[in-house]
Design a protein around this motif. Structure first.
Motif, mmCIF file in Angstrom:
data_model
loop_
_atom_site.group_PDB
_atom_site.id
_atom_site.type_symbol
_atom_site.label_atom_id
_atom_site.label_comp_id
_atom_site.label_asym_id
_atom_site.label_seq_id
_atom_site.Cartn_x
_atom_site.Cartn_y
_atom_site.Cartn_z
ATOM 1 N N VAL A 124 53.317 -15.509 -8.633
ATOM 2 C CA VAL A 124 51.944 -14.998 -8.695
ATOM 3 C C VAL A 124 51.041 -15.939 -7.895
ATOM 4 O O VAL A 124 50.880 -17.111 -8.237
ATOM 5 C CB VAL A 124 51.445 -14.886 -10.148
ATOM 6 N N TYR A 178 57.467 -4.487 -15.715
ATOM 7 C CA TYR A 178 56.685 -5.552 -15.078
ATOM 8 C C TYR A 178 56.431 -6.608 -16.140
ATOM 9 O O TYR A 178 55.648 -6.387 -17.060
ATOM 10 C CB TYR A 178 55.379 -4.956 -14.572
ATOM 11 N N LEU A 186 45.589 -3.331 -12.177
ATOM 12 C CA LEU A 186 45.572 -2.581 -13.431
ATOM 13 C C LEU A 186 44.184 -1.971 -13.624
ATOM 14 O O LEU A 186 43.165 -2.686 -13.547
ATOM 15 C CB LEU A 186 45.911 -3.527 -14.582
ATOM 16 N N PHE A 245 38.014 -1.430 -13.591
ATOM 17 C CA PHE A 245 38.940 -2.466 -13.105
ATOM 18 C C PHE A 245 39.288 -3.421 -14.242
ATOM 19 O O PHE A 245 38.405 -3.918 -14.937
ATOM 20 C CB PHE A 245 38.311 -3.252 -11.949
ATOM 21 N N LEU A 246 40.582 -3.709 -14.404
ATOM 22 C CA LEU A 246 41.016 -4.609 -15.479
ATOM 23 C C LEU A 246 41.579 -5.926 -14.939
ATOM 24 O O LEU A 246 41.164 -6.995 -15.369
ATOM 25 C CB LEU A 246 42.059 -3.919 -16.359
ATOM 26 N N SER A 247 42.533 -5.859 -14.022
ATOM 27 C CA SER A 247 43.060 -7.113 -13.469
ATOM 28 C C SER A 247 43.825 -6.860 -12.178
ATOM 29 O O SER A 247 44.264 -5.736 -11.900
ATOM 30 C CB SER A 247 43.951 -7.839 -14.480
ATOM 31 N N PHE A 248 43.964 -7.926 -11.412
ATOM 32 C CA PHE A 248 44.629 -7.875 -10.106
ATOM 33 C C PHE A 248 45.559 -9.076 -9.990
ATOM 34 O O PHE A 248 45.161 -10.203 -10.294
ATOM 35 C CB PHE A 248 43.564 -7.927 -8.995
ATOM 36 N N HIS A 249 46.772 -8.821 -9.547
ATOM 37 C CA HIS A 249 47.721 -9.895 -9.240
ATOM 38 C C HIS A 249 48.152 -9.759 -7.781
ATOM 39 O O HIS A 249 48.520 -8.667 -7.354
ATOM 40 C CB HIS A 249 48.995 -9.790 -10.095
ATOM 41 N N GLN A 271 47.721 -15.130 -6.992
ATOM 42 C CA GLN A 271 46.303 -14.981 -7.331
ATOM 43 C C GLN A 271 46.159 -14.022 -8.503
ATOM 44 O O GLN A 271 46.858 -13.012 -8.580
ATOM 45 C CB GLN A 271 45.545 -14.418 -6.127
ATOM 46 N N VAL A 272 45.246 -14.370 -9.396
ATOM 47 C CA VAL A 272 44.891 -13.485 -10.513
ATOM 48 C C VAL A 272 43.380 -13.289 -10.489
ATOM 49 O O VAL A 272 42.627 -14.265 -10.393
ATOM 50 C CB VAL A 272 45.298 -14.101 -11.869
ATOM 51 N N ILE A 273 42.938 -12.048 -10.538
ATOM 52 C CA ILE A 273 41.511 -11.732 -10.669
ATOM 53 C C ILE A 273 41.381 -10.861 -11.908
ATOM 54 O O ILE A 273 42.069 -9.845 -12.025
ATOM 55 C CB ILE A 273 40.980 -10.979 -9.428
ATOM 56 N N ASP A 274 40.533 -11.272 -12.833
ATOM 57 C CA ASP A 274 40.356 -10.476 -14.055
ATOM 58 C C ASP A 274 39.013 -9.758 -14.034
ATOM 59 O O ASP A 274 38.045 -10.242 -13.434
ATOM 60 C CB ASP A 274 40.450 -11.382 -15.289
ATOM 61 N N GLY A 275 38.978 -8.612 -14.704
ATOM 62 C CA GLY A 275 37.741 -7.842 -14.812
ATOM 63 C C GLY A 275 36.761 -8.540 -15.739
ATOM 64 O O GLY A 275 37.118 -9.462 -16.473
#
Lengths: 114, 114
Positions: free
Chosen positions: A107, A55, B57, B35-39, A109-113
Motif C-alpha cells: 500500500v 481484498y 471505496l 467517497f469513503l477511502s482510497f488505496h 497511499q491511503v486517503i480517507d473520507g
C-alpha cells in the motif's frame, strides 16, 4: 500496509452458491495479529464467468505471511478448495474456472473520507 | 458499498515516476459525496510491467457514478492520461502499457479487525 487479493472466475450458474459459501463461513480473521479488514467483492460478468475478488488489508506483509503459515490458514483453505472445486478432486462441477489468482500489493497511499 | 478499481501495467523503468505522480497529486476526493477511502497499490512485477492498482471505496455505485460525471473528474483524468501517456498523444514514452483496466465491484461483505 499490505493487501492480499484473490480473484475468482466463478461460473454464472454457481454465483449464488459461491456468495453464500463466503457469507456463511465462520472466520477467525478478526483475531489474527495484523489483520485490519476484509472485503468480499462481486465484479463484472464476462463471457463465461463472473469475477469475484477478496481484498484483505494487513498491517504488514509479514503479518500476512505469518497467517499463511498458521495451521488455521491451512484448514480454512483446504475446506474452501474442496467446496469451490479448485482442488480438482470434487465430484461436483467446480464453482470456479481454474484456481483463484493471488495478487499481493504494497500500500503506497491511503486517503480517507471526511 | 461499491469499489472502483483501476489496474495499470506500468513499464518497470517508469515505476518510480508513476508512483511519484500519484503521491504528489492534489486530490479533492475527500470532499466528494459518498467517497469513503482510497488505496494506491503496488503489486507484482511481471515480465514486461509492474501491476499497480487503485482501489476506491464508495458508499454506493450511484455516488461513484455521480463523481464520474462531474467536471472535477473529467479534468483530473485528462491530466493523468496526458502524464501516463495512455491518451497516446504524449511525445514521451508512455508510462503504461495500454490504458488502465477498470473493474467495478459490489461489496458483499465487510469484516473489520478488532
Amino acid at each position: 500496509m499490505y493487501v492480499a487479493m484473490n480473484r475468482f472466475q466463478v461460473r454464472p450458474e454457481a454465483a449464488t452458491a459461491f456468495e453464500q459459501m463466503w457469507l456463511k463461513r465462520e472466520t477467525r480473521l478478526p483475531e489474527v495479529p495484523g489483520f485490519l479488514s476484509f472485503h468480499m467483492l462481486r465484479g463484472p460478468q464476462r463471457e463465461d464467468h463472473i469475477l469475484f475478488s477478496s481484498y484483505t488489508l494487513w498491517a504488514s506483509r509479514d503479518a500476512f505471511e505469518a497467517w499463511t503459515k498458521s495451521p488455521q490458514f491451512a484448514s480454512a483453505h483446504k475446506a474452501a478448495a474442496s467446496k469451490t472445486g479448485s482442488d480438482q478432486k470434487s465430484e461436483q462441477q467446480p464453482m470456479t474456472i481454474g484456481s483463484s489468482q493471488f495478487e499481493g500489493f504494497e500500500v503506497l497511499q491511503v486517503i480517507d473520507g471526511k
